[in-house]
Design a protein around this motif. Structure first.
Motif, PDB file in Angstrom:
ATOM      1  N   PRO A   6       7.277  90.004 -37.896  1.00 43.11           N
ATOM      2  CA  PRO A   6       7.876  88.976 -37.029  1.00 43.11           C
ATOM      3  C   PRO A   6       6.943  87.819 -36.698  1.00 43.11           C
ATOM      4  N   GLU A   7       5.653  88.089 -36.476  1.00 45.80           N
ATOM      5  CA  GLU A   7       4.746  86.991 -36.129  1.00 45.80           C
ATOM      6  C   GLU A   7       4.546  86.054 -37.323  1.00 45.80           C
ATOM      7  N   ALA A   8       4.473  86.617 -38.546  1.00 42.31           N
ATOM      8  CA  ALA A   8       4.333  85.775 -39.737  1.00 42.31           C
ATOM      9  C   ALA A   8       5.587  84.935 -39.944  1.00 42.31           C
ATOM     10  N   GLU A   9       6.747  85.525 -39.693  1.00 44.23           N
ATOM     11  CA  GLU A   9       7.999  84.783 -39.840  1.00 44.23           C
ATOM     12  C   GLU A   9       8.132  83.716 -38.754  1.00 44.23           C
ATOM     13  N   VAL A  37       8.217  78.368 -47.882  1.00 46.83           N
ATOM     14  CA  VAL A  37       9.033  79.472 -48.393  1.00 46.83           C
ATOM     15  C   VAL A  37       8.686  80.767 -47.671  1.00 46.83           C
ATOM     16  N   LEU A  38       9.699  81.424 -47.153  1.00 39.99           N
ATOM     17  CA  LEU A  38       9.546  82.733 -46.522  1.00 39.99           C
ATOM     18  C   LEU A  38      10.407  83.735 -47.264  1.00 39.99           C
ATOM     19  N   CYS A  39       9.822  84.896 -47.566  1.00 35.03           N
ATOM     20  CA  CYS A  39      10.592  85.963 -48.220  1.00 35.03           C
ATOM     21  C   CYS A  39      10.208  87.294 -47.592  1.00 35.03           C
ATOM     22  N   ARG A  40      11.191  87.999 -47.054  1.00 37.51           N
ATOM     23  CA  ARG A  40      10.970  89.339 -46.506  1.00 37.51           C
ATOM     24  C   ARG A  40      11.387  90.379 -47.534  1.00 37.51           C
ATOM     25  N   MET A  41      10.468  91.272 -47.875  1.00 37.87           N
ATOM     26  CA  MET A  41      10.756  92.321 -48.845  1.00 37.87           C
ATOM     27  C   MET A  41      11.297  93.556 -48.130  1.00 37.87           C
ATOM     28  N   GLU A  42      12.564  93.870 -48.401  1.00 38.68           N
ATOM     29  CA  GLU A  42      13.206  95.012 -47.763  1.00 38.68           C
ATOM     30  C   GLU A  42      12.648  96.333 -48.309  1.00 38.68           C
ATOM     31  N   GLU A  43      12.655  97.343 -47.445  1.00 42.51           N
ATOM     32  CA  GLU A  43      12.197  98.709 -47.785  1.00 42.51           C
ATOM     33  C   GLU A  43      10.714  98.760 -48.144  1.00 42.51           C
ATOM     34  N   CYS A  44       9.956  97.763 -47.690  1.00 41.74           N
ATOM     35  CA  CYS A  44       8.525  97.711 -47.994  1.00 41.74           C
ATOM     36  C   CYS A  44       7.708  97.768 -46.710  1.00 41.74           C
ATOM     37  N   GLU A  45       6.535  98.412 -46.800  1.00 38.83           N
ATOM     38  CA  GLU A  45       5.613  98.533 -45.674  1.00 38.83           C
ATOM     39  C   GLU A  45       4.465  97.545 -45.846  1.00 38.83           C
ATOM     40  N   HIS A  46       3.657  97.428 -44.816  1.00 39.68           N
ATOM     41  CA  HIS A  46       2.455  96.602 -44.884  1.00 39.68           C
ATOM     42  C   HIS A  46       1.572  97.099 -46.034  1.00 39.68           C
ATOM     43  N   GLY A  47       1.179  96.185 -46.906  1.00 47.55           N
ATOM     44  CA  GLY A  47       0.321  96.556 -48.034  1.00 47.55           C
ATOM     45  C   GLY A  47       1.014  97.346 -49.116  1.00 47.55           C
ATOM     46  N   TRP A  48       2.340  97.234 -49.169  1.00 45.78           N
ATOM     47  CA  TRP A  48       3.091  98.067 -50.109  1.00 45.78           C
ATOM     48  C   TRP A  48       2.654  97.854 -51.554  1.00 45.78           C
ATOM     49  N   ASP A  49       2.267  96.642 -51.919  1.00 48.85           N
ATOM     50  CA  ASP A  49       1.962  96.363 -53.327  1.00 48.85           C
ATOM     51  C   ASP A  49       0.666  97.021 -53.781  1.00 48.85           C
ATOM     52  N   LYS A  50      -0.108  97.555 -52.832  1.00 49.19           N
ATOM     53  CA  LYS A  50      -1.355  98.249 -53.185  1.00 49.19           C
ATOM     54  C   LYS A  50      -1.179  99.765 -53.214  1.00 49.19           C
TER      55      LYS A  50
END
Length: 304
Positions: free
Chosen positions: A245-248, A266-279
């Motif tokens: 929320p703060e980033a948005e 550009v703002l994009c929220r990735m659903e079903e993802c947690e902080h650092g999900w890509d790692k």
């Protein structure tokens, strides 16, 4: 008396951080060999010290100079030694765009609290700016993940002049270190793990020295004057992240204060993802797709 209290506070922080780093090292996946082309030792403002960075270039680099350059800052909570964790992203961007990538190993707290990491970020940027024959400063961009995203936004909003960066690319950044983490909630609370408030508070205590206002825009860019923000901006958040929320809100403030639209901000929220999900070492299909969608968005913004 306050000096004694501060001394024991610092001892406590360092011992606790060392324990957390040991756990981090044991639980972190075995590192894969770096795909970096070479290692740089960039001069610091501190006499006799250099800043380590990994350099990523195309396998068959163009002979033309100067080259566009992206400076990247890894996530760390400002305490964890995660330099190199963005290797996949840095290599991907270097191979799929014309950009050279400089991935920076900035100083960590509590050994080196604010403003050490910010100073390192600024020193690297100014080192790049000092080589216009090598780097195309009209296509200088900056990126970061988590706390590295904080550094990217801080340098773009509170350190460097308005049009320093062509693009600012951030992934699940923290932009408000002043508000109590207990009052931060993920948009999607149905599943996943958020950063516990007590852990976030501890990270903040390590990074922010006693007596320093956490609302300082060099710490919490949510409180910066954003009316002069002139870069293209990409902010990718995660629905199961209580920092989303703060980033948005930051993106909304940029649009409000600059009057710019969705093409540049550009703002994009990735659903079903947690902080650092890509790692995460074993991603599910949704998270895997979200990772490459986020990296593609970064590529597209750099190519514009």
């Amino acid at each position: 008396m306050w000096r004694i209290t501060l001394f024991f506070r610092n001892i406590y922080l360092r011992i606790t951080v060392n324990l957390l780093r040991a756990v981090f090292k044991l639980t972190r996946p075995a590192p894969i060999p770096s795909q970096a082309h070479s290692t740089l030792n960039i001069p610091s403002r501190d006499v006799g010290r250099t800043i380590t960075a990994n350099l990523y270039t195309k396998d068959d680099p163009s002979p033309s100079l100067p080259q566009p350059v992206l400076i990247n800052f890894h996530g760390s909570g400002m305490i964890f030694p995660a330099f190199g964790s963005d290797d996949e992203f840095c290599n991907h961007i270097s191979q799929k765009t014309n950009y050279t990538i400089i991935d920076v190993k900035y100083r960590l707290s509590p050994e080196n609290p604010f403003p050490a990491a910010v100073n390192d970020a600024e020193d690297v940027i100014r080192w790049v700016q000092g080589q216009p024959q090598k780097y195309d400063l009209t296509r200088l961009s900056i990126s970061g993940f988590s706390s590295g995203g904080n550094l990217a936004i801080v340098t773009a909003t509170a350190i460097m002049p308005k049009f320093t960066f062509r693009s600012v690319l951030t992934f699940y950044p923290g932009v408000d270190l002043a508000s109590d983490p207990a009052g931060k909630f993920a948009p999607d609370t149905s599943a996943g793990k958020v950063i516990p408030a007590r852990i976030a508070r501890f990270f903040h205590r390590c990074y922010i020295p006693v007596g320093v206002d956490a609302r300082d825009p060099r710490i919490s860019p949510l409180f910066a004057d954003l009316s002069g923000f002139g870069s293209k901006l990409l902010v990718v958040t995660a629905a199961r992240d209580n920092m989303a929320p703060e980033a948005e809100q930051f993106v909304s403030l940029v649009k409000e204060q600059t009057g710019r639209g969705d093409d540049d901000v550009v703002l994009c929220r990735m659903e079903e993802c947690e902080h650092g999900w890509d790692k995460t070492p074993s991603l599910g299909p949704v998270q895997e797709e979200a990772k490459w969608r986020a990296y593609l968005m970064a590529r597209d913004m750099l190519r514009d």
